[in-house]
Scaffold this motif. Sequence first.
Motif, short mmCIF file in Angstrom:
data_model
loop_
_atom_site.label_atom_id
_atom_site.label_comp_id
_atom_site.label_asym_id
_atom_site.label_seq_id
_atom_site.Cartn_x
_atom_site.Cartn_y
_atom_site.Cartn_z
N ILE A 4 45.38 -50.23 -31.14
CA ILE A 4 45.61 -50.39 -29.61
C ILE A 4 46.62 -50.95 -29.47
O ILE A 4 47.15 -51.96 -30.38
N ASP A 10 48.01 -60.33 -24.58
CA ASP A 10 47.01 -59.87 -25.05
C ASP A 10 46.79 -60.48 -26.68
O ASP A 10 45.82 -60.79 -26.82
N ARG A 42 41.51 -59.57 -18.40
CA ARG A 42 42.20 -59.01 -19.72
C ARG A 42 41.20 -59.05 -20.71
O ARG A 42 40.97 -58.21 -21.60
N THR A 45 38.81 -56.24 -20.57
CA THR A 45 39.43 -54.97 -20.82
C THR A 45 39.51 -54.93 -22.63
O THR A 45 39.22 -54.02 -23.16
N LEU A 46 39.66 -56.31 -23.19
CA LEU A 46 39.95 -56.15 -24.68
C LEU A 46 38.56 -56.14 -25.18
O LEU A 46 38.03 -55.28 -26.45
N GLN A 48 35.93 -54.17 -23.81
CA GLN A 48 35.53 -52.84 -23.71
C GLN A 48 36.36 -52.14 -24.47
O GLN A 48 35.61 -50.81 -25.04
N SER A 49 37.48 -52.22 -25.01
CA SER A 49 38.16 -51.48 -25.68
C SER A 49 37.77 -51.39 -27.20
O SER A 49 38.16 -50.83 -28.07
N ALA A 51 38.46 -54.10 -28.97
CA ALA A 51 38.99 -55.22 -29.68
C ALA A 51 38.50 -56.34 -30.06
O ALA A 51 38.50 -56.90 -31.42
#
Length: 157
Positions: A4, A10, A42, A45-46, A48-49, A51
């Motif tokens: 990613i 991030d 953020r 999002t991390l 859900q991705s 990571a």
Amino acid sequence: MAAINFDAIDLKLLSELQENGRITNVELASKVGLTAPPCLRRMRTLEQSGAIKGYHANIDPATLGYSIMVFAMVSLKSQAEADLRAFEEHVRSLPNVRECHMLNGEIDFILKIVAHDLQSFQEFLTSQLTAAPNVSSVKTSLTIRTAKDEPGVPIPE
């Protein structure tokens, strides 16, 4: 999973969370130069991705009586995909096996195993591991001491 693309914020978030997963959102936001709401967005999002895979406590095994850590190198009789998956499923059912990695080369899998003592490890080895279907051989190495046990991965600054 593909890599990613992370920006500097991030990476700071990941570094701080890897160091202290219990940090509050307000403290985390302050450390990375954000206010709390965008910091939380953020983080989500991390997560859900993929990571961030999860959060956990780093428990000292000795406090629960696990004084033995062993690495076991396992060779299988067959490396057919169905046999590999069956072994992996068997290993996932064994709580004392804390890690399982498939390798290339002479050894098929390396396992990290914890036990209360040598006798309980021997019992586990003979009844749960070497007796498993398709296991050809198991070579074990008992750890003497641990010089480094750092979770996670290096995060660039």
